[in-house]
Design a protein around this motif. Sequence first.
Motif, PDB file in Angstrom:
ATOM      1  N   MET A  98       0.827  -1.204   0.000  1.00  0.00           N
ATOM      2  CA  MET A  98       0.000   0.000   0.000  1.00  0.00           C
ATOM      3  C   MET A  98       0.864   1.256   0.000  1.00  0.00           C
ATOM      4  O   MET A  98       0.482   2.293  -0.559  1.00  0.00           O
ATOM      5  CB  MET A  98      -0.925   0.005   1.219  1.00  0.00           C
ATOM      6  CG  MET A  98      -1.995  -1.083   1.242  1.00  0.00           C
ATOM      7  SD  MET A  98      -3.098  -1.096  -0.202  1.00  0.00           S
ATOM      8  CE  MET A  98      -2.337  -2.377  -1.224  1.00  0.00           C
ATOM      9  N   GLU A  99       2.038   1.175   0.614  1.00  0.00           N
ATOM     10  CA  GLU A  99       2.968   2.307   0.644  1.00  0.00           C
ATOM     11  C   GLU A  99       3.872   2.326  -0.586  1.00  0.00           C
ATOM     12  O   GLU A  99       4.759   3.190  -0.701  1.00  0.00           O
ATOM     13  CB  GLU A  99       3.814   2.243   1.916  1.00  0.00           C
ATOM     14  CG  GLU A  99       2.999   2.389   3.204  1.00  0.00           C
ATOM     15  CD  GLU A  99       3.809   2.081   4.452  1.00  0.00           C
ATOM     16  OE1 GLU A  99       5.048   1.933   4.338  1.00  0.00           O
ATOM     17  OE2 GLU A  99       3.209   1.975   5.537  1.00  0.00           O
ATOM     18  N   LYS A 100       3.673   1.363  -1.466  1.00  0.00           N
ATOM     19  CA  LYS A 100       4.424   1.233  -2.718  1.00  0.00           C
ATOM     20  C   LYS A 100       5.924   1.057  -2.484  1.00  0.00           C
ATOM     21  O   LYS A 100       6.751   1.507  -3.283  1.00  0.00           O
ATOM     22  CB  LYS A 100       4.164   2.429  -3.641  1.00  0.00           C
ATOM     23  CG  LYS A 100       2.714   2.548  -4.084  1.00  0.00           C
ATOM     24  CD  LYS A 100       2.529   3.669  -5.105  1.00  0.00           C
ATOM     25  CE  LYS A 100       1.079   3.746  -5.564  1.00  0.00           C
ATOM     26  NZ  LYS A 100       0.891   4.816  -6.562  1.00  0.00           N
ATOM     27  N   LYS A 101       6.264   0.380  -1.387  1.00  0.00           N
ATOM     28  CA  LYS A 101       7.666   0.079  -1.129  1.00  0.00           C
ATOM     29  C   LYS A 101       8.149  -1.028  -2.050  1.00  0.00           C
ATOM     30  O   LYS A 101       9.351  -1.157  -2.305  1.00  0.00           O
ATOM     31  CB  LYS A 101       7.853  -0.332   0.329  1.00  0.00           C
ATOM     32  CG  LYS A 101       7.619   0.804   1.329  1.00  0.00           C
ATOM     33  CD  LYS A 101       7.845   0.320   2.753  1.00  0.00           C
ATOM     34  CE  LYS A 101       7.659   1.451   3.754  1.00  0.00           C
ATOM     35  NZ  LYS A 101       7.850   0.977   5.157  1.00  0.00           N
ATOM     36  N   HIS A 102       7.231  -1.870  -2.511  1.00  0.00           N
ATOM     37  CA  HIS A 102       7.535  -2.947  -3.455  1.00  0.00           C
ATOM     38  C   HIS A 102       6.502  -2.910  -4.570  1.00  0.00           C
ATOM     39  O   HIS A 102       5.412  -2.367  -4.389  1.00  0.00           O
ATOM     40  CB  HIS A 102       7.511  -4.307  -2.755  1.00  0.00           C
ATOM     41  CG  HIS A 102       8.291  -4.330  -1.482  1.00  0.00           C
ATOM     42  ND1 HIS A 102       7.713  -4.519  -0.254  1.00  0.00           N
ATOM     43  CD2 HIS A 102       9.625  -4.158  -1.244  1.00  0.00           C
ATOM     44  CE1 HIS A 102       8.638  -4.475   0.686  1.00  0.00           C
ATOM     45  NE2 HIS A 102       9.803  -4.255   0.115  1.00  0.00           N
ATOM     46  N   ALA A 103       6.830  -3.507  -5.691  1.00  0.00           N
ATOM     47  CA  ALA A 103       5.931  -3.441  -6.845  1.00  0.00           C
ATOM     48  C   ALA A 103       4.822  -4.472  -6.784  1.00  0.00           C
ATOM     49  O   ALA A 103       3.743  -4.261  -7.345  1.00  0.00           O
ATOM     50  CB  ALA A 103       6.724  -3.603  -8.135  1.00  0.00           C
ATOM     51  N   ALA A 104       5.080  -5.611  -6.112  1.00  0.00           N
ATOM     52  CA  ALA A 104       4.071  -6.674  -6.073  1.00  0.00           C
ATOM     53  C   ALA A 104       4.383  -7.655  -4.957  1.00  0.00           C
ATOM     54  O   ALA A 104       5.529  -7.751  -4.501  1.00  0.00           O
ATOM     55  CB  ALA A 104       4.017  -7.406  -7.411  1.00  0.00           C
ATOM     56  N   THR A 105       3.365  -8.380  -4.545  1.00  0.00           N
ATOM     57  CA  THR A 105       3.538  -9.431  -3.553  1.00  0.00           C
ATOM     58  C   THR A 105       2.362 -10.387  -3.633  1.00  0.00           C
ATOM     59  O   THR A 105       1.330 -10.074  -4.240  1.00  0.00           O
ATOM     60  CB  THR A 105       3.644  -8.839  -2.127  1.00  0.00           C
ATOM     61  OG1 THR A 105       4.119  -9.856  -1.228  1.00  0.00           O
ATOM     62  CG2 THR A 105       2.287  -8.342  -1.635  1.00  0.00           C
ATOM     63  N   LEU A 106       2.517 -11.553  -3.023  1.00  0.00           N
ATOM     64  CA  LEU A 106       1.401 -12.494  -2.910  1.00  0.00           C
ATOM     65  C   LEU A 106       0.620 -12.141  -1.654  1.00  0.00           C
ATOM     66  O   LEU A 106       1.183 -12.069  -0.564  1.00  0.00           O
ATOM     67  CB  LEU A 106       1.911 -13.944  -2.802  1.00  0.00           C
ATOM     68  CG  LEU A 106       2.132 -14.740  -4.073  1.00  0.00           C
ATOM     69  CD1 LEU A 106       2.522 -16.168  -3.711  1.00  0.00           C
ATOM     70  CD2 LEU A 106       0.920 -14.747  -4.983  1.00  0.00           C
ATOM     71  N   LEU A 107      -0.669 -11.934  -1.811  1.00  0.00           N
ATOM     72  CA  LEU A 107      -1.551 -11.680  -0.677  1.00  0.00           C
ATOM     73  C   LEU A 107      -2.483 -12.857  -0.488  1.00  0.00           C
ATOM     74  O   LEU A 107      -2.701 -13.653  -1.404  1.00  0.00           O
ATOM     75  CB  LEU A 107      -2.364 -10.404  -0.908  1.00  0.00           C
ATOM     76  CG  LEU A 107      -1.574  -9.097  -0.995  1.00  0.00           C
ATOM     77  CD1 LEU A 107      -2.517  -7.930  -1.260  1.00  0.00           C
ATOM     78  CD2 LEU A 107      -0.780  -8.847   0.287  1.00  0.00           C
ATOM     79  N   ILE A 108      -3.018 -12.981   0.704  1.00  0.00           N
ATOM     80  CA  ILE A 108      -3.990 -14.022   1.024  1.00  0.00           C
ATOM     81  C   ILE A 108      -5.356 -13.369   1.154  1.00  0.00           C
ATOM     82  O   ILE A 108      -5.487 -12.328   1.806  1.00  0.00           O
ATOM     83  CB  ILE A 108      -3.605 -14.727   2.342  1.00  0.00           C
ATOM     84  CG1 ILE A 108      -2.232 -15.392   2.209  1.00  0.00           C
ATOM     85  CG2 ILE A 108      -4.657 -15.738   2.745  1.00  0.00           C
ATOM     86  CD1 ILE A 108      -1.694 -15.958   3.509  1.00  0.00           C
ATOM     87  N   SER A 109      -6.359 -13.958   0.510  1.00  0.00           N
ATOM     88  CA  SER A 109      -7.707 -13.393   0.618  1.00  0.00           C
ATOM     89  C   SER A 109      -8.098 -13.270   2.085  1.00  0.00           C
ATOM     90  O   SER A 109      -7.792 -14.167   2.891  1.00  0.00           O
ATOM     91  CB  SER A 109      -8.712 -14.297  -0.103  1.00  0.00           C
ATOM     92  OG  SER A 109      -8.461 -14.293  -1.492  1.00  0.00           O
ATOM     93  N   PRO A 110      -8.776 -12.164   2.463  1.00  0.00           N
ATOM     94  CA  PRO A 110      -9.355 -11.135   1.582  1.00  0.00           C
ATOM     95  C   PRO A 110      -8.501  -9.881   1.429  1.00  0.00           C
ATOM     96  O   PRO A 110      -9.038  -8.831   1.065  1.00  0.00           O
ATOM     97  CB  PRO A 110     -10.657 -10.816   2.307  1.00  0.00           C
ATOM     98  CG  PRO A 110     -10.261 -10.897   3.756  1.00  0.00           C
ATOM     99  CD  PRO A 110      -9.264 -12.021   3.850  1.00  0.00           C
ATOM    100  N   PHE A 111      -7.201  -9.949   1.675  1.00  0.00           N
ATOM    101  CA  PHE A 111      -6.383  -8.745   1.563  1.00  0.00           C
ATOM    102  C   PHE A 111      -6.423  -8.156   0.157  1.00  0.00           C
ATOM    103  O   PHE A 111      -6.365  -6.933  -0.014  1.00  0.00           O
ATOM    104  CB  PHE A 111      -4.937  -9.047   1.965  1.00  0.00           C
ATOM    105  CG  PHE A 111      -4.717  -9.111   3.448  1.00  0.00           C
ATOM    106  CD1 PHE A 111      -4.501  -7.955   4.183  1.00  0.00           C
ATOM    107  CD2 PHE A 111      -4.736 -10.319   4.124  1.00  0.00           C
ATOM    108  CE1 PHE A 111      -4.297  -8.004   5.559  1.00  0.00           C
ATOM    109  CE2 PHE A 111      -4.533 -10.389   5.495  1.00  0.00           C
ATOM    110  CZ  PHE A 111      -4.319  -9.221   6.210  1.00  0.00           C
ATOM    111  N   GLU A 112      -6.527  -9.022  -0.868  1.00  0.00           N
ATOM    112  CA  GLU A 112      -6.534  -8.486  -2.227  1.00  0.00           C
ATOM    113  C   GLU A 112      -7.808  -7.699  -2.505  1.00  0.00           C
ATOM    114  O   GLU A 112      -7.826  -6.812  -3.365  1.00  0.00           O
ATOM    115  CB  GLU A 112      -6.344  -9.613  -3.257  1.00  0.00           C
ATOM    116  CG  GLU A 112      -7.600 -10.290  -3.753  1.00  0.00           C
ATOM    117  CD  GLU A 112      -8.160 -11.303  -2.756  1.00  0.00           C
ATOM    118  OE1 GLU A 112      -9.143 -11.970  -3.093  1.00  0.00           O
ATOM    119  OE2 GLU A 112      -7.606 -11.425  -1.652  1.00  0.00           O
TER     120      GLU A 112
END
Length: 239
Positions: A98-112
């Motif tokens: 959310m702070e855009k420190k990284h470009a992407a990551t794997l999230l676990i529902s329902p975070f996406e």
Amino acid sequence: MTAIDNLIAYREGQGEAAGKLGTDLVAVMGGDNGFLRLVSIPEVKTIPELRGRTVSVDARTTGYAFVLFEILDRNGLREPAYAVERAGGVRQRFDSLMEKKHAATLLISPFEVQAQARGFTLLADASAALGNYQGLVAGVRKAWAEQNRRQVVGYIRAYTAGVEWLYDPANRAEALAIFQKNVPNATPQQAETAYRILLDPKNGFQRRGQIDLAGVQTVITLREKWAAQPKKLQAPSAY
């Protein structure tokens, strides 16, 4: 409760705390397929656009990092085409994304669901990309389980009863209320979306504690490919 990949890693001496856990760990109940979603910052719309950027993981040697590496590999990306940074558990990775420190990551529902509501991009559903995959399981030392059978059986019965309660349409309203109470800032719409994902008839929480052996084989195949010191592992039933 942990990813079966963690259990297999410690069984095989490949975990980050190798030697601190016994070699008799065994999965006694299935939980879910991981509900893994690859999510990126709004500026990234496709997986190839991650080239030259940084993705985050919990740990490189256990958990779901191998799923991330495999999805990127199938889309033509392999290190050093991208950088990998450890950023902690799913909550920490979500906040960092959310702070855009990284470009992407794997999230676990329902975070996406929360991420998409803020304009972030859902790049891939791991289940759709990889097919059968066993995520969360109940793991226990085999020797302890044999000495405490009553407690193990009681735990499984209680957990599976809770899952069946969630799947009962009569409990939908109460389940949604519980979700909103425990997920900060979740809107009613986000709760409905999470309910649909987590209780999907095909890909939702596993019913009656069933373990997906084909999904365990996928975990094994990925570990044999991506582990720092890969080796031939045992058949799914061994774990």
